[in-house]
Every structure is written in C-alpha cells, then in structure tokens.
Design a protein around this motif. Structure first.
Motif, mmCIF file in Angstrom:
data_model
loop_
_atom_site.group_PDB
_atom_site.id
_atom_site.type_symbol
_atom_site.label_atom_id
_atom_site.label_comp_id
_atom_site.label_asym_id
_atom_site.label_seq_id
_atom_site.Cartn_x
_atom_site.Cartn_y
_atom_site.Cartn_z
ATOM 1 N N GLY A 81 0.818 -1.201 0.000
ATOM 2 C CA GLY A 81 0.000 0.000 0.000
ATOM 3 C C GLY A 81 0.854 1.254 0.000
ATOM 4 O O GLY A 81 1.915 1.300 0.621
ATOM 5 N N TYR A 82 0.400 2.260 -0.746
ATOM 6 C CA TYR A 82 1.047 3.575 -0.774
ATOM 7 C C TYR A 82 -0.019 4.632 -0.559
ATOM 8 O O TYR A 82 -1.177 4.452 -0.929
ATOM 9 C CB TYR A 82 1.722 3.832 -2.133
ATOM 10 C CG TYR A 82 2.849 2.896 -2.447
ATOM 11 C CD1 TYR A 82 4.126 3.112 -1.927
ATOM 12 C CD2 TYR A 82 2.650 1.784 -3.260
ATOM 13 C CE1 TYR A 82 5.168 2.242 -2.217
ATOM 14 C CE2 TYR A 82 3.677 0.920 -3.551
ATOM 15 C CZ TYR A 82 4.940 1.148 -3.026
ATOM 16 O OH TYR A 82 5.964 0.285 -3.308
ATOM 17 N N HIS A 124 8.865 10.191 -2.991
ATOM 18 C CA HIS A 124 7.926 9.170 -3.454
ATOM 19 C C HIS A 124 6.807 8.970 -2.435
ATOM 20 O O HIS A 124 6.893 9.428 -1.300
ATOM 21 C CB HIS A 124 8.665 7.858 -3.752
ATOM 22 C CG HIS A 124 9.233 7.182 -2.537
ATOM 23 N ND1 HIS A 124 10.426 7.556 -1.975
ATOM 24 C CD2 HIS A 124 8.751 6.179 -1.787
ATOM 25 C CE1 HIS A 124 10.669 6.785 -0.914
ATOM 26 N NE2 HIS A 124 9.667 5.953 -0.773
ATOM 27 N N LEU A 125 5.754 8.301 -2.856
ATOM 28 C CA LEU A 125 4.598 8.073 -1.987
ATOM 29 C C LEU A 125 5.006 7.164 -0.830
ATOM 30 O O LEU A 125 5.593 6.102 -1.046
ATOM 31 C CB LEU A 125 3.453 7.437 -2.772
ATOM 32 C CG LEU A 125 2.906 8.264 -3.930
ATOM 33 C CD1 LEU A 125 1.848 7.471 -4.688
ATOM 34 C CD2 LEU A 125 2.339 9.590 -3.440
ATOM 35 N N PRO A 126 4.681 7.554 0.395
ATOM 36 C CA PRO A 126 5.031 6.702 1.532
ATOM 37 C C PRO A 126 4.168 5.443 1.561
ATOM 38 O O PRO A 126 3.014 5.455 1.118
ATOM 39 C CB PRO A 126 4.754 7.583 2.745
ATOM 40 C CG PRO A 126 3.808 8.621 2.280
ATOM 41 C CD PRO A 126 4.037 8.796 0.803
ATOM 42 N N GLU A 127 4.764 4.391 2.092
ATOM 43 C CA GLU A 127 4.008 3.142 2.225
ATOM 44 C C GLU A 127 2.942 3.273 3.298
ATOM 45 O O GLU A 127 3.108 3.983 4.283
ATOM 46 C CB GLU A 127 4.944 1.975 2.564
ATOM 47 C CG GLU A 127 5.702 1.475 1.361
ATOM 48 C CD GLU A 127 6.309 0.098 1.569
ATOM 49 O OE1 GLU A 127 5.702 -0.754 2.281
ATOM 50 O OE2 GLU A 127 7.387 -0.123 1.020
ATOM 51 N N VAL A 128 1.831 2.585 3.056
ATOM 52 C CA VAL A 128 0.735 2.483 4.013
ATOM 53 C C VAL A 128 0.621 1.002 4.348
ATOM 54 O O VAL A 128 0.429 0.173 3.446
ATOM 55 C CB VAL A 128 -0.596 3.000 3.395
ATOM 56 C CG1 VAL A 128 -1.765 2.723 4.318
ATOM 57 C CG2 VAL A 128 -0.495 4.479 3.074
ATOM 58 N N PRO A 129 0.765 0.639 5.623
ATOM 59 C CA PRO A 129 0.707 -0.784 5.977
ATOM 60 C C PRO A 129 -0.659 -1.396 5.679
ATOM 61 O O PRO A 129 -1.688 -0.835 6.055
ATOM 62 C CB PRO A 129 0.987 -0.806 7.480
ATOM 63 C CG PRO A 129 1.408 0.567 7.860
ATOM 64 C CD PRO A 129 0.990 1.492 6.770
ATOM 65 N N VAL A 130 -0.642 -2.525 4.987
ATOM 66 C CA VAL A 130 -1.863 -3.266 4.683
ATOM 67 C C VAL A 130 -1.632 -4.736 5.006
ATOM 68 O O VAL A 130 -0.489 -5.201 5.049
ATOM 69 C CB VAL A 130 -2.300 -3.103 3.201
ATOM 70 C CG1 VAL A 130 -2.688 -1.667 2.902
ATOM 71 C CG2 VAL A 130 -1.229 -3.573 2.252
#
Length: 141
Positions: A81-82, A124-130
């Motif tokens: 996820g981003y 860059h787009l930061p990661e979103v934990p999924v």
C-alpha cells in the motif's frame, strides 16, 4: 429626486467584489483526482483480493481520515500500500493508466511503485501498511 440604483460607493466596490468572488472560486476543491473513474470503495474497510488485478496498482477508498490508498498487487497474495495523496501539497491523486496524477500542481507518480515521475513533488509516496486476511485487503492497525 430619485436616488440612483447604483451609488458611487457601490460602483467602486464592484471590482473588489468581483475579485473576491474570483478568488473564492479559485479555492473551490479540485475534482479530488480520480481521473475518469472513482477509486474502488472498500466495503467495511476491506476489499476482496480478487478485485485487485495482479501486477498493477488500484486506487482504493478505505474511508476515514486520508482514505485513499494505492494498492499494488504483485502475484498471489503480495500487496503493498502507498498513500493516495501527493507528497508535494497533500492533494488527492487521480489514477490515469499507469500513473497517479496530482490535479493541484501536476506531479505524477508511478502507479506500481509510488516513485515520483514528474515534480514539483520530490518524495515518493510513503508506504501504508496493509494486511491480507481471509482473501481481503485491509489497512493494518
């Protein structure tokens, strides 16, 4: 003698009023991105893994604060996820083919890696934990 319908004071205020209306119109929210379609809505905070094509990115609306997340599915259950928001000024991104475009200032991001393709964004787009559980993708707690 009848008073004119437009006094000198009101006539002088017209340019100021017009400028104010134009400025307020310029502050209207953008189309919130999403290009030609809307993000896939995650019912009950989850989206079926089967709804995410392999080896591509899909913009998903999870609801809540900062609901938009780019989910990139590799093969099988591999999902990353981003953030779905531009790192330059926080505008919601829109999905256009293999890119995410920012309608506010023109930044573009790769829709499979989150990398900046065109500025003014430089991060860059930061990661979103999924997590993937029971065949569904959810934001991690």
């Amino acid at each position: 003698m009848d008073r004119p319908c437009l006094s000198r004071r009101r006539a002088l205020m017209l340019p100021v009023s017009a400028a104010g209306v134009t400025a307020v119109a310029g502050c209207a929210p953008e189309d919130e991105g999403f290009g030609n379609g809307t993000p896939v809505r995650a019912a009950d905070g989850a989206i079926p893994l089967a709804d995410l094509p392999e080896n591509t990115g899909t913009l998903v609306n999870f609801g809540g604060d900062h609901p938009f997340v780019l989910l990139v599915r590799g093969s099988g259950d591999e999902v990353t996820g981003y953030s779905g928001y531009c790192t330059h000024n926080g505008c919601a991104l829109r999905e256009v083919e293999t890119e995410l475009d920012c309608p506010c200032h023109g930044s573009r991001f790769d829709a499979t890696t989150g990398e900046v393709l065109v500025g003014p964004a430089t991060i860059h787009l930061p990661e979103v934990p999924v997590v993937v559980e029971d065949g569904h993708v959810r934001r991690a707690a």
